[in-house]
Design an enzyme around this catalytic site. Structure first.
Site, mmCIF file in Angstrom:
data_model
loop_
_atom_site.group_PDB
_atom_site.id
_atom_site.type_symbol
_atom_site.label_atom_id
_atom_site.label_comp_id
_atom_site.label_asym_id
_atom_site.label_seq_id
_atom_site.Cartn_x
_atom_site.Cartn_y
_atom_site.Cartn_z
ATOM 1 N N PHE A 119 39.517 36.887 38.194
ATOM 2 C CA PHE A 119 38.914 35.609 38.608
ATOM 3 C C PHE A 119 38.108 34.927 37.511
ATOM 4 C CE2 PHE A 119 35.178 38.312 39.280
ATOM 5 C CZ PHE A 119 34.186 37.501 38.782
ATOM 6 N N LYS A 177 50.692 36.415 39.026
ATOM 7 C CA LYS A 177 49.919 36.651 40.255
ATOM 8 C C LYS A 177 48.455 36.442 39.904
ATOM 9 C CE LYS A 177 47.434 39.192 42.328
ATOM 10 N NZ LYS A 177 46.173 38.645 42.842
ATOM 11 N N GLU A 227 43.174 35.923 43.723
ATOM 12 C CA GLU A 227 43.142 35.154 44.973
ATOM 13 C C GLU A 227 41.862 34.328 45.101
ATOM 14 O OE1 GLU A 227 43.082 38.337 44.372
ATOM 15 O OE2 GLU A 227 42.566 39.570 46.096
ATOM 16 N N CYS A 241 34.211 39.835 30.299
ATOM 17 C CA CYS A 241 34.422 41.226 29.884
ATOM 18 C C CYS A 241 33.826 41.455 28.501
ATOM 19 C CB CYS A 241 35.900 41.576 29.903
ATOM 20 S SG CYS A 241 36.823 40.654 28.678
HETATM 21 P P1 NAD Z 1 39.898 42.949 39.982
HETATM 22 O O1 NAD Z 1 40.323 44.204 39.336
HETATM 23 O O2 NAD Z 1 39.168 43.030 41.273
HETATM 24 O O3 NAD Z 1 41.172 41.997 40.255
HETATM 25 C C1 NAD Z 1 42.103 41.734 39.237
HETATM 26 C C2 NAD Z 1 43.461 41.486 39.894
HETATM 27 O O4 NAD Z 1 43.850 42.659 40.612
HETATM 28 C C3 NAD Z 1 43.445 40.338 40.895
HETATM 29 O O5 NAD Z 1 44.604 39.576 40.709
HETATM 30 C C4 NAD Z 1 43.422 41.040 42.247
HETATM 31 O O6 NAD Z 1 44.123 40.336 43.234
HETATM 32 C C5 NAD Z 1 44.103 42.367 41.982
HETATM 33 N N1 NAD Z 1 43.539 43.476 42.778
HETATM 34 C C6 NAD Z 1 42.259 43.608 43.224
HETATM 35 N N2 NAD Z 1 42.106 44.797 43.857
HETATM 36 C C7 NAD Z 1 43.298 45.420 43.796
HETATM 37 C C8 NAD Z 1 43.773 46.690 44.261
HETATM 38 N N3 NAD Z 1 42.991 47.544 44.913
HETATM 39 N N4 NAD Z 1 45.068 47.016 44.016
HETATM 40 C C9 NAD Z 1 45.889 46.165 43.359
HETATM 41 N N5 NAD Z 1 45.481 44.953 42.905
HETATM 42 C C10 NAD Z 1 44.215 44.584 43.115
HETATM 43 O O7 NAD Z 1 39.053 42.138 38.889
HETATM 44 P P2 NAD Z 1 38.267 40.771 39.085
HETATM 45 O O8 NAD Z 1 37.073 41.036 39.938
HETATM 46 O O9 NAD Z 1 39.172 39.669 39.454
HETATM 47 O O10 NAD Z 1 37.805 40.481 37.588
HETATM 48 C C11 NAD Z 1 36.668 41.043 37.009
HETATM 49 C C12 NAD Z 1 37.000 42.287 36.227
HETATM 50 O O11 NAD Z 1 37.988 41.997 35.237
HETATM 51 C C13 NAD Z 1 35.827 42.856 35.466
HETATM 52 O O12 NAD Z 1 35.844 44.257 35.571
HETATM 53 C C14 NAD Z 1 36.064 42.420 34.038
HETATM 54 O O13 NAD Z 1 35.459 43.235 33.058
HETATM 55 C C15 NAD Z 1 37.544 42.514 33.980
HETATM 56 N N6 NAD Z 1 38.107 41.712 32.900
HETATM 57 C C16 NAD Z 1 38.557 42.377 31.812
HETATM 58 C C17 NAD Z 1 39.057 41.670 30.745
HETATM 59 C C18 NAD Z 1 39.526 42.393 29.514
HETATM 60 O O14 NAD Z 1 40.036 41.743 28.637
HETATM 61 N N7 NAD Z 1 39.373 43.696 29.404
HETATM 62 C C19 NAD Z 1 39.120 40.275 30.805
HETATM 63 C C20 NAD Z 1 38.684 39.624 31.944
HETATM 64 C C21 NAD Z 1 38.169 40.355 33.000
#
Ligand code: NAD
Length: 486
Positions: free
Chosen positions: A151, A175, A178, A283
């Site tokens: 997000f 994808k 959401e 991140c």
């Molecule tokens: P998230 O892991 O909750 O969600 C990421 C994606 O995974 C979304 O599209 C979501 O729909 C899906 N998802 C969520 N829960 C899931 C599950 N149980 N099983 C399968 N798919 C699932 O992350 P977020 O809250 O959207 O984003 C924040 C996180 O992303 C932070 O931890 C941040 O550090 C990380 N991030 C990392 C980088 C990087 O380059 N390393 C860059 C941006 C964000």
């Protein structure tokens, strides 16, 4: 199309397609109002998108690299022409400030600039290996690939993969998170306007079940994921168990090591900007400041700088009520465990936006390495200060983290900076820079639990990820004898 109060639709085979699936309410995090709904699509919608990507692949992949980049030259111009509108969309769905959202758009353009330079970089290799016999190696696309995004950068993170993967000849299913589907709808429209053929780029909206179906689908050749470490591990394990290529970027806990000789004001400005920019939801955000010896004069300035940040003015919202509760919970836990709250962002509200999800800038001092605020990703505008005696102790704190996205050192000593660059266990290192994001063409990616898979997601590394090598050995001249290669 008007995107406020919108029923978000999937984008399949060049058309917006209504889903019959259950929906999630889409919330504007700055005031808590409902701005639309997003479908939790399932297998049927995914199947349609995969078929569309599969159908488009032969023609798209048979174009030359130079032909494919023409579309991205036009698309880059369209991003520029629509920069205000796209920036406002990011603000609407993510809650960051206008300037932060605009910076995201500028980075998306830079990512396109790298992609259109690929014809200058992706050379096929050829060599005469025996007299009259040549070997050549060409890079070929993989087929239909999928990208799952978080997000926190609704526009930029999709651009980590869209331009490079498509220019290299793949077709794609995106994808998005959401929480932030709106930006990607305009990305789809602008790609189409730039001339991208139908089916080359598809979007399917959904959550956990859709991600699982993507990992399992036999006609998706590769999966890239960006999000939390918990989900990155699940996606990497599941996609690779289905024998797919996968690169999964996870969460972070970035340490900024501050030495007493650092330029005091510059360091204070950078540390605060790093921890509070995008409300700490990056991140690459600073999460732990490791203060070596006496850095009180720098901490005093950090407190002054942090107090200049006003939620709703120059500090955006966090993404959800749950995120606000989690962040405030961490601050309270640290306080209960004996840490000292120097600047307290709990219970922040913004006049006329009482329904919004705001956390003010928070500085926590006297944090011990075993506390949750020192070890876990908080993902809010919070910095935990751990005080240590020397560089060895600072490195020990940094190295003990399971994560390894970024680390930085603030000092005026080149020798000490070099030592920390060598010893920090992180993929991206800053020297006197709080958010050391590599700019194109340098690739982006962390170490340890911040990334699973080989290589990085952007820059030259992405060429490896989105292509496979075809090796051909050719002999044209008739020879009177055969040799061991014949
Ligand atoms: P998230 O892991 O909750 O969600 C990421 C994606 O995974 C979304 O599209 C979501 O729909 C899906 N998802 C969520 N829960 C899931 C599950 N149980 N099983 C399968 N798919 C699932 O992350 P977020 O809250 O959207 O984003 C924040 C996180 O992303 C932070 O931890 C941040 O550090 C990380 N991030 C990392 C980088 C990087 O380059 N390393 C860059 C941006 C964000």
């Amino acid at each position: 199309m008007s995107l406020e109060h919108t029923k978000v639709e999937n984008f399949i085979d060049g058309q917006f397609t209504r889903s019959e699936a259950d929906v999630l309410r889409l919330i504007n995090p700055r005031d808590g109002t409902v701005i639309g709904s997003v479908p939790l699509s399932g297998n049927e919608e995914l199947q349609a998108a995969v078929l569309s990507a599969k159908k488009a692949f032969p023609e798209w992949s048979s174009k030359t690299l130079k032909e494919r980049v023409q579309i991205f030259f036009r698309y880059r111009t369209l991003l520029e022409q629509h920069v205000e509108e796209l920036t406002n969309l990011v603000v609407l769905e993510n809650g960051k400030t206008y300037d932060e959202a605009k910076a995201e758009l500028l980075k998306s353009m830079e990512l396109c600039e790298f992609a259109v330079s690929l014809p200058q970089i992706v050379h096929h290799e050829i060599q005469e290996v025996s007299r009259g016999v040549e070997c050549r190696m060409e890079r070929k696309p993989l087929g239909g690939v999928a990208c799952i995004t978080p997000f926190n950068f609704p526009n930029m993170v999709p651009h980590w993969t869209i331009p490079n993967a498509l220019v290299l000849g793949n077709t794609m299913i995106l994808k998005p998170s959401e929480f932030v589907p709106l930006s990607t709808l305009r990305i789809a429209e602008l790609l189409k306007e730039a001339g991208l053929p139908d089916g080359v780029f598809n979007i399917v909206h959904g959550g956990k079940k859709l991600v699982e179906a993507i990992c399992d689908h036999p006609d998706i050749e590769a999966v890239s994921f960006v999000g939390s470490t918990k989900v990155a591990k699940i996606v990497y394990a599941r996609a690779t168990s289905q024998l797919k290529r996968c690169l999964a970027l996870g969460g972070a806990k970035n340490h900024l090591i501050v030495l007493p000789d650092a330029h005091a004001q510059m360091t204070a400005d950078n540390v605060v900007a790093s921890m509070a920019g995008c409300a700490g939801q990056r991140c690459m955000a600073a999460s732990v400041m490791v203060g070596v010896a006496d850095v009180q004069h720098i901490i005093d300035r950090m407190v002054i700088e942090a107090k200049k940040l006003v939620p709703g003015q120059n500090l955006g919202s966090v993404i959800s009520a749950a995120a606000k509760k989690r962040i405030e919970g961490y601050i309270t836990q640290a306080e209960n465990e004996g840490a000292k709250i120097l600047v307290d962002g709990r219970n922040a509200t913004v006049p006329d936006k009482e329904g919004g999800y705001y956390v003010g800038p928070t500085i926590i001092d006297e944090v011990r390495p075993d506390m949750a605020v020192a070890r876990e990703e908080i993902f809010g505008p919070v910095i935990s200060i751990i005080r240590v005696r020397d560089i060895d102790e600072a490195i020990a704190v940094e190295n003990a983290s399971n994560y390894g996205n970024a680390a930085a050192v603030f000092t005026q000593s080149g020798g000490l900076a070099k030592e920390i660059i060598q010893r920090a266990s992180a993929g991206m290192i800053g020297v006197n820079i709080g958010v050391p994001v590599p700019r194109e063409p340098f690739p982006f990616g962390g170490w340890n639990d911040s990334k699973f898979g080989v290589g990085d997601i952007t820059g030259r590394s992405s060429i490896e990820f989105w292509t496979q090598n075809k090796k051909t050995t050719i002999k044209w001249n008739p020879e009177d004898k055969t040799n061991w290669m014949s």
